[in-house]
Design a protein around this motif. Structure first.
Motif, short mmCIF file in Angstrom:
data_model
loop_
_atom_site.label_atom_id
_atom_site.label_comp_id
_atom_site.label_asym_id
_atom_site.label_seq_id
_atom_site.Cartn_x
_atom_site.Cartn_y
_atom_site.Cartn_z
N TYR A 111 20.11 44.03 -23.39
CA TYR A 111 20.71 45.70 -23.86
C TYR A 111 21.42 46.30 -22.73
N HIS A 112 20.97 45.44 -21.57
CA HIS A 112 21.45 46.11 -19.90
C HIS A 112 20.45 47.72 -20.16
N ALA A 113 19.80 47.51 -20.18
CA ALA A 113 18.98 49.31 -20.25
C ALA A 113 17.75 48.97 -19.23
N ILE A 114 17.73 48.42 -18.77
CA ILE A 114 15.97 48.87 -17.93
C ILE A 114 16.74 48.51 -16.62
N SER A 115 16.63 48.79 -15.62
CA SER A 115 17.20 48.54 -14.04
C SER A 115 16.08 48.54 -13.49
N ILE A 116 16.45 48.18 -11.80
CA ILE A 116 14.74 48.31 -11.02
C ILE A 116 15.47 48.62 -9.29
N ALA A 117 15.06 49.79 -8.73
CA ALA A 117 15.69 50.29 -7.82
C ALA A 117 14.61 50.26 -7.10
N GLY A 118 14.26 49.82 -5.67
CA GLY A 118 13.30 50.51 -5.34
C GLY A 118 12.08 50.08 -5.11
N GLY A 119 11.16 49.40 -6.23
CA GLY A 119 10.56 48.50 -7.04
C GLY A 119 10.01 49.86 -7.56
N GLU A 120 11.20 50.40 -8.68
CA GLU A 120 10.83 51.64 -9.94
C GLU A 120 12.15 51.22 -10.47
N VAL A 121 11.13 50.78 -11.83
CA VAL A 121 11.42 50.32 -13.08
C VAL A 121 12.44 51.72 -13.42
N THR A 122 12.70 51.59 -14.50
CA THR A 122 13.40 52.70 -15.38
C THR A 122 14.05 52.23 -16.34
N ILE A 123 13.68 52.94 -18.03
CA ILE A 123 14.30 52.34 -19.19
C ILE A 123 15.30 53.24 -19.97
N GLU A 139 4.22 52.87 -20.66
CA GLU A 139 3.29 53.20 -21.22
C GLU A 139 1.97 53.61 -20.14
N SER A 140 2.05 53.00 -19.48
CA SER A 140 1.07 53.08 -18.04
C SER A 140 1.62 53.00 -17.07
N PRO A 141 2.86 54.04 -16.42
CA PRO A 141 3.48 52.76 -15.02
C PRO A 141 2.76 52.00 -14.26
N GLU A 142 1.94 53.38 -13.83
CA GLU A 142 0.80 52.97 -12.45
C GLU A 142 0.36 51.80 -12.75
N ARG A 143 0.44 50.61 -13.75
CA ARG A 143 0.29 49.14 -14.00
C ARG A 143 1.23 48.03 -13.46
N CYS A 144 2.67 48.91 -13.87
CA CYS A 144 3.59 48.28 -13.10
C CYS A 144 3.91 47.90 -12.04
N THR A 145 4.19 45.51 -11.96
CA THR A 145 4.35 45.10 -10.81
C THR A 145 5.03 45.15 -10.30
N SER A 146 6.56 46.27 -10.90
CA SER A 146 7.33 46.08 -10.44
C SER A 146 7.79 44.40 -10.27
N CYS A 147 7.85 43.01 -11.67
CA CYS A 147 7.75 42.11 -11.58
C CYS A 147 8.67 41.71 -12.11
N GLY A 148 9.68 42.83 -12.36
CA GLY A 148 11.18 42.42 -12.48
C GLY A 148 11.54 41.84 -13.91
N ARG A 149 10.50 41.42 -14.83
CA ARG A 149 11.08 40.36 -15.99
C ARG A 149 11.58 41.33 -17.17
N CYS A 150 11.09 42.56 -17.26
CA CYS A 150 11.91 43.28 -18.32
C CYS A 150 13.14 43.45 -17.54
N VAL A 151 13.65 43.81 -16.42
CA VAL A 151 14.98 43.86 -15.70
C VAL A 151 15.36 43.03 -16.77
#
Ligand SMILES: Cc1cc2nc3c(=O)[nH]c(=O)nc-3n(C[C@H](O)[C@H](O)[C@H](O)COP(=O)(O)O)c2cc1C
Length: 399
Positions: free
Chosen positions: A361-373, A341-353
Motif C-alpha cells: 500500500y505504499h506505506a513505507i519509505s526510506i530516505a537517508g537510510g531511515e525507514v518511515t512507516i 519495534e526495535s528500530p536500532e536493529r533495522c539495517t535499512s535493507c529496504g525489503r519492507c519498502v
C-alpha cells in the motif's frame, strides 16, 4: 504440581506418549521399529504390507529434496512404493516385536487390490500375527493409483467406504483409515470411513507434487534414467496442509485422529494436538534426523504442557478448534498496523519498502537510510513484518 502425563488414548488405543513412527522407510524393517521403541516412540506403523501377489519394484533414485541455504529441509518428495518384504517376514516380525515390546502399539499398514477379499485376507494375516491395529493405506499418491489402488481408492468416498466396510467385517482390532489430501474436500472420504465403522482416521499421506526440473539437463526430479513421475510431498512444507485437514475433520466429525505431515519438533506435534489430533505420526523428520528426535519431542511437549498448566495431552486436544471458523466470522474491529519495534536493529535493507510498494500500500519509505512507516497509508496486511529479515517490523493494535 506433578509432571503432566504424556499418555494419550486414540479411540481404543492407549499410548505411552503421542509419538508414533508413520509408515515409511523408518519402519521398513523389524529392526528399525525395535530401535525406535528403545528410543521412546510409543508406537509405529509398519511400512505398508501388501499381498505377496502384488509386485513391488522400486526405482532408483526415488527421493528429491528442497532445502534452504543452510541445507535444512523444507520439502521432500518420494516416489517409493510399499514394503518389499513379504507376508511371512511381517507376520514373524509383528509377533516377535509384540513379544519384546508388549507396551508399545504396533500398527500394520496394509494395501491390497481393489478386490475386497484380498484386503480381508491380509487384515486377518496381520491381526493373527498380533498387530494392535490395522491402518488402511488408501492414500499413496504415486505408482499405486495407476494400478487402481492407493489414492485411487482414497479419492472416491464410495470406494473408501467399501474397503473399510470389508475389512471391518474381519477386523477385531482397531481400524484406522489413512486419508489422502489429494482431494478437493477431505470430508466426504472421512465421513465414508467413519460410516463404515473405522475407529480412527489418520491424515495426511503425502501431497502429490513434481519437485523440480534440472535446467541443465531438463530432466524432472527425481530423475530415473532421465525421466520422472509425480511423487508424494512431505516434510515441513506440508504441515499447513496436514493441520488444515486434521482440524477440518475434528470440527465436523466425532472421530479420534492421528495427525501426520511435517512434524519434526514438539511444537509441530503440539499444534496438531491443539488442532484436534490425539496422537501424531512422523516419517520424513526421522529419515532426515534419526529416530532419536523423539527424546526432545517428549521432553519439549512435557515442558510445554507443564508451563501451560495442562494436566496432560488430553487437556490440549482440540483447544484451538473453537478459534477456527469462517472468514465472515473474523473480526473487522481488531485492526493492526505496522510498527518498527526495535528500530536500532533495522539495517535499512529496504525489503519492507519494496514489498509495501509492489505488493502492498505504499506505506513505507526510506530516505537517508531511515525507514518511515506512514500509519495513514498502512492497511494492516502484515506483509512487511514477514519480509523483514531482522524481525524489526511487528503488527501492533491500533485504534
Ligand atoms: C519415503 C517415504 C515412503 C513412504 N511410504 C509410505 C508407506 O509405505 N505407506 C504409507 O501409508 N505412507 C507412506 N509414506 C507417507 C508417510 O507415512 C506420511 O504420511 C507422510 O510422509 C507425511 O508425513 P511426514 O511429513 O512426517 O513425512 C511415506 C513417506 C515417505 C517420505
Amino acid at each position: 504440581m506433578s509432571d503432566p502425563s504424556l499418555e494419550t488414548t486414540v479411540g481404543p488405543l492407549a499410548l505411552k506418549n503421542p509419538f508414533l513412527l508413520a509408515s515409511g522407510p523408518p519402519t521398513a524393517s523389524g529392526e528399525q521399529i525395535r530401535h525406535a521403541f528403545r528410543l521412546g516412540w510409543a508406537g509405529a506403523v509398519a511400512k505398508t504390507i501388501t499381498p505377496d501377489t502384488m509386485e513391488i519394484q522400486d526405482v532408483s533414485p526415488r527421493f528429491a529434496a528442497w532445502k534452504d541455504e543452510k541445507a535444512e529441509l523444507l520439502g521432500f518428495e518420494n516416489i517409493e512404493l510399499l514394503s518389499r518384504k513379504d507376508e511371512a517376514y511381517w507376520t514373524a516380525e509383528i509377533a516377535a516385536i509384540k513379544r519384546d515390546y508388549p507396551d508399545r502399539v504396533l500398527i500394520a499398514s496394509i494395501m491390497a487390490s481393489s478386490e475386497p477379499g484380498e484386503w480381508q485376507d491380509l487384515a486377518r494375516t496381520v491381526q493373527d500375527a498380533g498387530a494392535d491395529a490395522i491402518e488402511l493405506n488408501v492414500s499413496c499418491p504415486h505408482g499405486m493409483p495407476e494400478r487402481g489402488v492407493g489414492a485411487a481408492i482414497g479419492q472416491h468416498p464410495d470406494l473408501v467406504g467399501g474397503v473399510t466396510r470389508a475389512v471391518r467385517k474381519v477386523a477385531a482390532v482397531p481400524l484406522i483409515v489413512k486419508l489422502t489430501p489429494n482431494v478437493t474436500d477431505i470430508l466426504p472420504a472421512a465421513e465414508a470411513a467413519v460410516q463404515a465403522r473405522a475407529d480412527i482416521l489418520s491424515a495426511i499421506n503425502t501431497v502429490q507434487c513434481l519437485m523440480g526440473i534440472d535446467l541443465e539437463t531438463l530432466e524432472p526430479r527425481p530423475s530415473v534414467a532421465g525421466s520422472s513421475t509425480y511423487g508424494g510431498y512431505s516434510g515441513p512444507a506440508v504441515k499447513p496442509i496436514g493441520l488444515k485437514v486434521v482440524s477440518q475433520i475434528a470440527r465436523e466429525l466425532q472421530v479420534p485422529l492421528m495427525g501426520i505431515g511435517g512434524i519434526s519438533r514438539w511444537q509441530d506435534a503440539a499444534e496438531y494436538i491443539a488442532a484436534g489430533a490425539s496422537a501424531v505420526q512422523v516419517c520424513t523428520a526421522v529419515m532426515w534426523e534419526g529416530a532419536g528426535i523423539v527424546r526432545g519431542m517428549n521432553a519439549g511437549l512435557s515442558g510445554y504442557l507443564a508451563g501451560k498448566g495442562f494436566s496432560g495431552v488430553g487437556a490440549l486436544r482440540g483447544r484451538a478448534l473453537p478459534r477456527i471458523g469462517t472468514h465472515a466470522a473474523l473480526s473487522r474491529e481488531d485492526r493492526r498496523f505496522a510498527a518498527r519495534e526495535s528500530p536500532e536493529r533495522c539495517t535499512s535493507c529496504g525489503r519492507c519498502v519494496t514489498a509495501c510498494r509492489d505488493g502492498g500500500y505504499h506505506a513505507i519509505s526510506i530516505a537517508g537510510g531511515e525507514v518511515t512507516i506512514e500509519r495513514e497509508r498502512c492497511d494492516g496486511c502484515g506483509l512487511c513484518s514477514y519480509v523483514c529479515p531482522g524481525g524489526v517490523i511487528v503488527m501492533l493494535p491500533g485504534a
